[in-house]
Design a protein around this motif. Structure first.
Motif, PDB file in Angstrom:
ATOM      1  N   LYS A 157      51.994  22.378  31.740  1.00  0.00           N
ATOM      2  CA  LYS A 157      53.080  22.949  30.944  1.00  0.00           C
ATOM      3  C   LYS A 157      54.351  22.131  31.065  1.00  0.00           C
ATOM      4  CE  LYS A 157      55.676  27.225  30.178  1.00  0.00           C
ATOM      5  NZ  LYS A 157      56.989  26.581  30.338  1.00  0.00           N
ATOM      6  N   GLU A 158      54.680  21.659  32.257  1.00  0.00           N
ATOM      7  CA  GLU A 158      55.900  20.884  32.458  1.00  0.00           C
ATOM      8  C   GLU A 158      55.826  19.527  31.769  1.00  0.00           C
ATOM      9  OE1 GLU A 158      56.327  20.689  36.645  1.00  0.00           O
ATOM     10  OE2 GLU A 158      57.236  22.690  36.834  1.00  0.00           O
ATOM     11  N   THR A 159      54.649  18.939  31.665  1.00  0.00           N
ATOM     12  CA  THR A 159      54.483  17.654  30.987  1.00  0.00           C
ATOM     13  C   THR A 159      54.195  17.820  29.497  1.00  0.00           C
ATOM     14  OG1 THR A 159      52.155  17.671  31.629  1.00  0.00           O
ATOM     15  CG2 THR A 159      53.686  16.514  33.076  1.00  0.00           C
ATOM     16  N   ARG A 160      54.224  19.070  29.008  1.00  0.00           N
ATOM     17  CA  ARG A 160      54.010  19.380  27.589  1.00  0.00           C
ATOM     18  C   ARG A 160      52.624  18.981  27.109  1.00  0.00           C
ATOM     19  NH1 ARG A 160      59.803  17.942  24.628  1.00  0.00           N
ATOM     20  NH2 ARG A 160      61.101  19.263  25.979  1.00  0.00           N
ATOM     21  N   ALA A 161      51.663  19.029  28.009  1.00  0.00           N
ATOM     22  CA  ALA A 161      50.276  18.815  27.580  1.00  0.00           C
ATOM     23  C   ALA A 161      49.762  20.022  26.825  1.00  0.00           C
ATOM     24  CB  ALA A 161      49.389  18.527  28.789  1.00  0.00           C
ATOM     25  N   ILE A 162      50.362  21.178  27.076  1.00  0.00           N
ATOM     26  CA  ILE A 162      50.017  22.406  26.371  1.00  0.00           C
ATOM     27  C   ILE A 162      51.310  23.020  25.848  1.00  0.00           C
ATOM     28  CG2 ILE A 162      47.906  22.880  27.655  1.00  0.00           C
ATOM     29  CD1 ILE A 162      49.470  24.685  29.474  1.00  0.00           C
ATOM     30  N   GLY A 163      51.186  24.092  25.057  1.00  0.00           N
ATOM     31  CA  GLY A 163      52.345  24.751  24.490  1.00  0.00           C
ATOM     32  C   GLY A 163      53.096  25.574  25.514  1.00  0.00           C
TER      33      GLY A 163
END
Length: 273
Positions: A157-163
């Motif tokens: 989540k922190e690396t924006r791999a997911i929403g």
């Protein structure tokens, strides 16, 4: 009578008729603001306005309540009002004597029962956010994810791999599995067979962990509990129907090191049910 005489005497006196002339003389005496002698300017202004009376545009007799524009209809107050006698309900009948529950149609089959049902919504269904191995490998090559540490859902989540919204967890997909050439360790909610085989072939591991809604908040936003002055909750156990779909309960706070799989667990996971 005494008050009227006093009032008439005050009005006829010159004390209340002088403010207009005093005001004119005051403004004629006031010098511009750029005058070097600022004290004289203040003295003239104060002395000129001493005889004036302070008037306000708002007075107590002008105050009124917040009256609605449309007034409430008064029923049963005479035939002249237009809503007297039967008060707009007509003569006799069920609607003239009382009220019915919402959807009541006089005893016949209501509309909600005459129409057929369509579709089905499972209240126990779970929604997972998908993430492919190719995206994780691309973030590792970009230096946003450290492959030597445990990759959790908080990391994704922190690396924006997911929403931003993680409803029931993250599902690891096998898209771009050929890009994984080094061992990585992950903790997700669900994983496909292809993705698990690709990670284990590279020397890594994937563990399926369970978090409830409160556990996800503690995992993703632990600062919220610190702001509220509350302690982090304990890890929740999965319900009986989901015990065979997870490997362990989720750890709180977010872990940084993976839990090694024992040989017994690997044999139990490899044997088909």
């Amino acid at each position: 009578m005494i008050r009227r005489r006093l009032l008439s005497s005050l009005i006829s006196s010159n004390s209340l008729l002088t403010p207009k002339t005093t005001l004119i003389s005051t403004f004629s005496q006031i010098q511009p603001f750029k005058d070097s002698n600022f004290n004289n300017y203040i003295a003239n202004g104060v002395s000129g306005f001493m005889g004036l009376r302070a008037y306000s545009l708002l007075s107590l007799n002008d105050l009124r309540d917040n009256v609605p524009r449309k007034q409430k209809t008064r029923k049963g107050r005479g035939i002249g009002s237009g809503k007297g006698k039967t008060a707009g309900r007509g003569h006799k009948g069920q609607k003239a004597r009382g009220t019915m529950k919402f959807g009541f149609e006089g005893g016949q089959t209501p509309m909600r029962r005459r129409l057929p049902k369509r579709g089905f919504k499972n209240p126990f269904s779970l929604t997972f956010q998908p993430v492919g191995l190719g995206k994780i490998a691309r973030l590792i090559n970009a230096g946003k994810i450290d492959s030597h540490e445990l990759i959790t859902m908080k990391t994704l989540k922190e690396t924006r791999a997911i929403g931003k919204q993680i409803k029931d967890g993250v599902r690891l997909m096998g898209r771009g599995a050929e890009k994984i050439q080094w061992p990585i360790h992950l903790e997700v909610s669900r994983v496909t067979v292809r993705a698990k085989q690709a990670v284990e072939a590279a020397g890594g591991s994937v563990r399926r962990v369970h978090y409830n809604q409160l556990g996800f908040r503690a995992l993703l936003k632990p600062e919220w509990f610190e702001k509220k002055g509350r302690l982090l909750p304990k890890a929740a156990r999965p319900p009986p129907k989901l015990r065979d779909k997870v490997d362990s309960i989720g750890r709180l706070p977010a872990p940084t090191k993976p839990i090694p799989f024992y040989t017994e667990e690997k044999e139990a996971a490899s044997t088909p049910a």
